[in-house]
Write a protein that holds these residues in place. Structure first.
Motif, PDB file in Angstrom:
ATOM      1  N   SER A   9      53.147  39.669  37.326  1.00 62.91           N
ATOM      2  CA  SER A   9      51.744  39.890  37.002  1.00 62.91           C
ATOM      3  C   SER A   9      51.555  40.077  35.504  1.00 62.91           C
ATOM      4  O   SER A   9      52.491  40.438  34.790  1.00 62.91           O
ATOM      5  CB  SER A   9      51.209  41.117  37.755  1.00 62.91           C
ATOM      6  N   HIS A  40      41.488  33.146  44.072  1.00 62.97           N
ATOM      7  CA  HIS A  40      41.415  33.761  45.395  1.00 62.97           C
ATOM      8  C   HIS A  40      40.505  32.967  46.345  1.00 62.97           C
ATOM      9  O   HIS A  40      39.400  32.590  45.990  1.00 62.97           O
ATOM     10  CB  HIS A  40      40.902  35.191  45.261  1.00 62.97           C
ATOM     11  N   VAL A  85      46.341  33.259  40.468  1.00 64.58           N
ATOM     12  CA  VAL A  85      47.803  33.171  40.452  1.00 64.58           C
ATOM     13  C   VAL A  85      48.161  31.838  39.812  1.00 64.58           C
ATOM     14  O   VAL A  85      47.653  30.794  40.224  1.00 64.58           O
ATOM     15  CB  VAL A  85      48.390  33.264  41.869  1.00 64.58           C
ATOM     16  N   ARG A 106      50.448  36.543  38.772  1.00 65.63           N
ATOM     17  CA  ARG A 106      49.067  36.962  39.051  1.00 65.63           C
ATOM     18  C   ARG A 106      48.438  37.424  37.738  1.00 65.63           C
ATOM     19  O   ARG A 106      48.806  38.473  37.210  1.00 65.63           O
ATOM     20  CB  ARG A 106      49.043  38.082  40.090  1.00 65.63           C
TER      21      ARG A 106
END
Lengths: 111, 117
Positions: A9, A40, A85, A106
């Motif tokens: 991340s 998403h 991502v 991410r």
């Protein structure tokens, strides 16, 4: 296909450049680096690809090191909509025509 | 151009049933690939069709099958559904011809979310 390593991340402030690294130390001379992202609840989206020269398009820039063992995807002015991502994929054209996705990075863009 | 469309977007099935998912590629694209996405396994390649022929196949059991029609539209079928088949099924299209680099510039649809109960 060569294995890739990406941070799990990352965070970036809105309006700043987001630099996403990818390590592909076992890459072969004829293998390309592709980047995709998945926002998403959407399907993955192609961003850019390169072999050894730096590449730029309307979405991003791709910087590949001279030894080709790593690369960096740059989103020059990140917006909240860039939260996603990001997948770095190394492609060998000698294999099956498929994308092999790792875990990706991410990226969260903060206001 | 219109993007890749997938129908239905959501589906709930019971164990043991079968399901058929549909994908319409971008106009002019002849290659259609299917992927399964689950929280545990991530995105995994199922198969790829080009000119009505399966050109590549991933490591999935024979319960997963597909086909492509002469207009490049594709369907995938899963028979004897198991709970573990619950996933987002993504379809992607690419030109399929020309420069090899273009084959990996795949355009994904929004997916079909399948829930098996």
């Amino acid at each position: 296909d060569a294995k890739t390593t990406q941070p799990t991340s990352m965070d970036c402030a809105e309006g700043r450049a987001a630099n996403l690294p990818c390590n592909h130390s076992t890459i072969s001379g004829n293998e390309y680096v592709y980047w995709y992202r998945q926002i998403h609840s959407q399907g993955p989206q192609y961003i850019i690809h390169g072999l050894k020269n730096n590449e730029t398009n309307e979405m991003a820039s791709l910087i590949i090191t001279e030894d080709r063992k790593s690369s960096t995807l740059i989103l020059p002015h990140a917006t909240l909509r860039d939260t996603a991502v990001y997948y770095c994929i190394v492609i060998s054209f000698q294999g099956a025509q498929k994308l092999v996705f790792g875990q990706g990075t991410r990226l969260t863009i903060n206001p | 151009k219109a993007g890749v469309t997938q129908t239905p977007r959501y589906l709930i099935k019971t164990r043991g049933q079968q399901v058929t998912l549909s994908c319409s590629p971008i106009s002019g694209h002849r290659s259609v690939s299917w992927y399964q996405q689950t929280p545990g396994q991530g995105l995994q390649f199922l198969f790829e069709y080009f000119s009505e022929t399966q050109r590549n196949k991933g490591n999935f059991p024979g319960r997963f099958s597909g086909r492509q029609f002469s207009n490049s539209r594709s369907e995938m079928n899963v028979s004897t559904l198991e709970l573990g088949d619950s996933a987002l099924y993504l379809c992607a299209s690419s030109p399929g011809t020309g420069a090899l680099t273009s084959s990996y510039e795949q355009y994904f649809g929004p997916g079909t979310r399948l829930t098996v109960t």
